[in-house]
Design a protein around this motif. Structure first.
Motif, PDB file in Angstrom:
ATOM      1  N   ARG A  81       5.709 -45.198   7.275  1.00 18.68           N
ATOM      2  CA  ARG A  81       6.101 -44.371   8.432  1.00 18.68           C
ATOM      3  C   ARG A  81       7.585 -44.489   8.732  1.00 18.68           C
ATOM      4  O   ARG A  81       8.235 -43.496   9.088  1.00 18.68           O
ATOM      5  CB  ARG A  81       5.268 -44.763   9.655  1.00 18.68           C
ATOM      6  CG  ARG A  81       3.817 -44.363   9.504  1.00 18.68           C
ATOM      7  CD  ARG A  81       3.012 -44.672  10.724  1.00 18.68           C
ATOM      8  NE  ARG A  81       1.582 -44.440  10.472  1.00 18.68           N
ATOM      9  CZ  ARG A  81       0.656 -44.491  11.397  1.00 18.68           C
ATOM     10  NH1 ARG A  81       0.977 -44.769  12.656  1.00 18.68           N
ATOM     11  NH2 ARG A  81      -0.605 -44.267  11.091  1.00 18.68           N
ATOM     12  N   LEU A  82       8.143 -45.695   8.596  1.00 24.73           N
ATOM     13  CA  LEU A  82       9.575 -45.864   8.844  1.00 24.73           C
ATOM     14  C   LEU A  82      10.403 -45.112   7.807  1.00 24.73           C
ATOM     15  O   LEU A  82      11.419 -44.498   8.139  1.00 24.73           O
ATOM     16  CB  LEU A  82       9.940 -47.357   8.863  1.00 24.73           C
ATOM     17  CG  LEU A  82       9.409 -48.132  10.063  1.00 24.73           C
ATOM     18  CD1 LEU A  82       9.600 -49.625   9.858  1.00 24.73           C
ATOM     19  CD2 LEU A  82      10.084 -47.671  11.346  1.00 24.73           C
ATOM     20  N   ILE A  83       9.969 -45.134   6.554  1.00 27.71           N
ATOM     21  CA  ILE A  83      10.673 -44.392   5.505  1.00 27.71           C
ATOM     22  C   ILE A  83      10.577 -42.897   5.764  1.00 27.71           C
ATOM     23  O   ILE A  83      11.566 -42.161   5.647  1.00 27.71           O
ATOM     24  CB  ILE A  83      10.129 -44.759   4.114  1.00 27.71           C
ATOM     25  CG1 ILE A  83      10.548 -46.182   3.760  1.00 27.71           C
ATOM     26  CG2 ILE A  83      10.598 -43.764   3.057  1.00 27.71           C
ATOM     27  CD1 ILE A  83       9.918 -46.729   2.510  1.00 27.71           C
ATOM     28  N   LEU A  90      17.421 -37.513   7.750  1.00 29.54           N
ATOM     29  CA  LEU A  90      18.456 -37.154   6.767  1.00 29.54           C
ATOM     30  C   LEU A  90      18.446 -35.682   6.420  1.00 29.54           C
ATOM     31  O   LEU A  90      19.422 -35.158   5.883  1.00 29.54           O
ATOM     32  CB  LEU A  90      18.274 -37.980   5.489  1.00 29.54           C
ATOM     33  CG  LEU A  90      18.528 -39.478   5.623  1.00 29.54           C
ATOM     34  CD1 LEU A  90      18.185 -40.189   4.320  1.00 29.54           C
ATOM     35  CD2 LEU A  90      19.975 -39.732   5.995  1.00 29.54           C
ATOM     36  N   LEU A  91      17.345 -34.991   6.680  1.00 23.49           N
ATOM     37  CA  LEU A  91      17.256 -33.575   6.322  1.00 23.49           C
ATOM     38  C   LEU A  91      17.909 -32.689   7.319  1.00 23.49           C
ATOM     39  O   LEU A  91      18.053 -32.770   8.399  1.00 23.49           O
ATOM     40  CB  LEU A  91      15.788 -33.166   6.140  1.00 23.49           C
ATOM     41  CG  LEU A  91      15.086 -33.850   4.995  1.00 23.49           C
ATOM     42  CD1 LEU A  91      13.615 -33.442   4.955  1.00 23.49           C
ATOM     43  CD2 LEU A  91      15.749 -33.493   3.674  1.00 23.49           C
TER      44      LEU A  91
END
Length: 91
Positions: A81-83, A90-91
């Motif tokens: 979930r953190l990733i 970042l998108l």
């Protein structure tokens, strides 16, 4: 001198990470193993978590009666979930 691999890069994140741990444990049906008593976690799932798990002096919860697989599934889901959150920012 023992190494401390649990040192938080952002110490203020401790409460958020604890809340995430309790929520995931509850979703996996392990909520009662991660007692919120004394951990400082104030989540909407606190009533479901029970008081089976104790706490360490550092405030972390103790779930030593669970298997490594059960505990690891909570940590693995937290990582996923953190990733996912980081990728979305970042998108």
């Amino acid at each position: 001198m023992p190494r401390n691999n649990n040192r938080k890069v952002v110490p203020e994140s401790r409460n958020m990470l604890n809340q995430m741990k309790f929520e995931i444990a509850s979703e996996f049906g392990l909520g009662s193993a991660y007692g919120s008593e004394g951990s400082g976690a104030d989540t909407e799932f606190a009533g479901e978590l029970g008081e089976l798990g104790g706490t360490f002096a550092g405030g972390g919860s103790y779930a030593g009666h669970l298997t490594s697989r059960q505990n690891g599934s909570v940590g693995g889901e937290m990582t996923k979930r953190l990733i996912r959150q980081a990728e979305q920012t970042l998108l």
